[in-house]
Write a protein that holds these residues in place. Sequence first.
Motif, PDB file in Angstrom:
ATOM      1  N   LEU A  95       0.835  -1.201   0.000  1.00 42.30           N
ATOM      2  CA  LEU A  95       0.000   0.000   0.000  1.00 42.30           C
ATOM      3  C   LEU A  95       0.872   1.254   0.000  1.00 42.30           C
ATOM      4  O   LEU A  95       2.025   1.231   0.425  1.00 42.30           O
ATOM      5  CB  LEU A  95      -0.926   0.015   1.217  1.00 42.30           C
ATOM      6  CG  LEU A  95      -1.950  -1.114   1.317  1.00 42.30           C
ATOM      7  CD1 LEU A  95      -2.849  -0.898   2.523  1.00 42.30           C
ATOM      8  CD2 LEU A  95      -2.775  -1.238   0.043  1.00 42.30           C
ATOM      9  N   ASP A  99      -2.155   5.575   2.088  1.00 41.18           N
ATOM     10  CA  ASP A  99      -3.099   4.544   2.519  1.00 41.18           C
ATOM     11  C   ASP A  99      -2.704   3.963   3.876  1.00 41.18           C
ATOM     12  O   ASP A  99      -3.566   3.682   4.720  1.00 41.18           O
ATOM     13  CB  ASP A  99      -3.197   3.438   1.479  1.00 41.18           C
ATOM     14  CG  ASP A  99      -3.992   3.861   0.246  1.00 41.18           C
ATOM     15  OD1 ASP A  99      -4.770   4.827   0.358  1.00 41.18           O
ATOM     16  OD2 ASP A  99      -3.813   3.247  -0.823  1.00 41.18           O
ATOM     17  N   ASN A 100      -1.412   3.759   4.103  1.00 38.70           N
ATOM     18  CA  ASN A 100      -0.964   3.302   5.414  1.00 38.70           C
ATOM     19  C   ASN A 100      -1.351   4.297   6.500  1.00 38.70           C
ATOM     20  O   ASN A 100      -1.794   3.908   7.587  1.00 38.70           O
ATOM     21  CB  ASN A 100       0.554   3.084   5.410  1.00 38.70           C
ATOM     22  CG  ASN A 100       0.955   1.686   5.010  1.00 38.70           C
ATOM     23  OD1 ASN A 100       0.972   0.768   5.831  1.00 38.70           O
ATOM     24  ND2 ASN A 100       1.280   1.499   3.739  1.00 38.70           N
ATOM     25  N   ARG A 102      -3.843   6.496   6.444  1.00 39.64           N
ATOM     26  CA  ARG A 102      -5.299   6.511   6.636  1.00 39.64           C
ATOM     27  C   ARG A 102      -5.776   5.322   7.456  1.00 39.64           C
ATOM     28  O   ARG A 102      -6.722   5.438   8.245  1.00 39.64           O
ATOM     29  CB  ARG A 102      -5.989   6.551   5.279  1.00 39.64           C
ATOM     30  CG  ARG A 102      -5.918   7.931   4.622  1.00 39.64           C
ATOM     31  CD  ARG A 102      -6.450   7.917   3.214  1.00 39.64           C
ATOM     32  NE  ARG A 102      -6.476   9.262   2.628  1.00 39.64           N
ATOM     33  CZ  ARG A 102      -6.440   9.522   1.338  1.00 39.64           C
ATOM     34  NH1 ARG A 102      -6.377   8.510   0.469  1.00 39.64           N
ATOM     35  NH2 ARG A 102      -6.470  10.763   0.897  1.00 39.64           N
ATOM     36  N   ILE A 103      -5.131   4.181   7.285  1.00 40.55           N
ATOM     37  CA  ILE A 103      -5.490   2.998   8.074  1.00 40.55           C
ATOM     38  C   ILE A 103      -5.315   3.285   9.566  1.00 40.55           C
ATOM     39  O   ILE A 103      -6.096   2.813  10.401  1.00 40.55           O
ATOM     40  CB  ILE A 103      -4.640   1.786   7.636  1.00 40.55           C
ATOM     41  CG1 ILE A 103      -5.142   1.273   6.282  1.00 40.55           C
ATOM     42  CG2 ILE A 103      -4.686   0.664   8.672  1.00 40.55           C
ATOM     43  CD1 ILE A 103      -4.236   0.236   5.646  1.00 40.55           C
ATOM     44  N   ILE A 106      -8.487   4.677  11.477  1.00 39.58           N
ATOM     45  CA  ILE A 106      -9.785   3.989  11.443  1.00 39.58           C
ATOM     46  C   ILE A 106     -10.306   3.655  12.836  1.00 39.58           C
ATOM     47  O   ILE A 106     -11.481   3.886  13.149  1.00 39.58           O
ATOM     48  CB  ILE A 106      -9.683   2.711  10.579  1.00 39.58           C
ATOM     49  CG1 ILE A 106      -9.492   3.091   9.114  1.00 39.58           C
ATOM     50  CG2 ILE A 106     -10.926   1.845  10.752  1.00 39.58           C
ATOM     51  CD1 ILE A 106      -9.200   1.914   8.201  1.00 39.58           C
ATOM     52  N   SER A 107      -9.445   3.114  13.711  1.00 38.51           N
ATOM     53  CA  SER A 107      -9.934   2.565  14.974  1.00 38.51           C
ATOM     54  C   SER A 107     -10.278   3.626  16.010  1.00 38.51           C
ATOM     55  O   SER A 107     -11.119   3.394  16.869  1.00 38.51           O
ATOM     56  CB  SER A 107      -8.905   1.601  15.566  1.00 38.51           C
ATOM     57  OG  SER A 107      -7.738   2.308  15.932  1.00 38.51           O
ATOM     58  N   ARG A 150       1.700   6.662  11.225  1.00 42.28           N
ATOM     59  CA  ARG A 150       0.447   5.909  11.265  1.00 42.28           C
ATOM     60  C   ARG A 150      -0.096   5.841  12.694  1.00 42.28           C
ATOM     61  O   ARG A 150      -1.301   5.957  12.920  1.00 42.28           O
ATOM     62  CB  ARG A 150       0.655   4.496  10.711  1.00 42.28           C
ATOM     63  CG  ARG A 150      -0.648   3.719  10.552  1.00 42.28           C
ATOM     64  CD  ARG A 150      -0.422   2.349   9.981  1.00 42.28           C
ATOM     65  NE  ARG A 150       0.424   1.542  10.855  1.00 42.28           N
ATOM     66  CZ  ARG A 150       0.829   0.303  10.569  1.00 42.28           C
ATOM     67  NH1 ARG A 150       0.483  -0.251   9.428  1.00 42.28           N
ATOM     68  NH2 ARG A 150       1.589  -0.367  11.406  1.00 42.28           N
TER      69      ARG A 150
END
Length: 238
Positions: A95, A99-100, A102-103, A106-107, A150
């Motif tokens: 990725l 994208d890394n 944005r992951i 999420i939580s 991240r």
Amino acid sequence: MHDTVLKISDLDVRYGAIPALHAVDMTLREGEAVGLLGANGAGKTTLLNTLSGFLRPSAGRIELFGKDIGRAAPHTIVRRGLLHLSQERDLFGELTVIDNLRIGSISRAPKTASRNLERVFHYFPRLRERVSQAAATLSGGEQQMLAIGRALMAEPTIMLFDEPSAGLSPLFVHEIGAMMCALRKDEGMSIVLVEQNMKLAAQVVDRFHILRAGHVVAEGPVSELEKDHEELAREYYL
């Protein structure tokens, strides 16, 4: 005095019948950085894995913001604000950088992802230049920056760093040390730093604990790390 955000009391951890940690006590206050030093196999990574929920204590207590997390799942601990950066970095290599990042939101912080992206790029301008690049193609230092970035996307209150300088050039080590100091100064973040590089530890932490064979054998203020590093290593590591 700042509030205690993490408290470890009389902690034991075992791998089956084999003791890994015994009677470990430690506190971490708001905005403070504590170093965990010691030779390979001393129990430093075991302690971080226990704090982040990947290992269960066999005795003792871990309190995060006053609540017992000794039996909590890793995702629950993340949502409560404690993030663990492992030595493996755990990136999605295929990725892109963006994208890394944005992951990571999420939580815990999906609604503030855009703001946090700018926050990450503030600390690591190099990542902005590589947003479309696959994570696997980055240098080791850039991958470490991405892993930290991240984690920042989840808006942690406490960050656990497991040997962030491992395998990096002196330039990247200095940049990551400066970033950890900035996180403390600008955002009041609390840090637990596992590190073999005593110069980096001395740059970042307020005080330290030295582990040997699962026991805390010494602790003190950061000024103690300014002594001769070889002498300190002989005294406590061997």
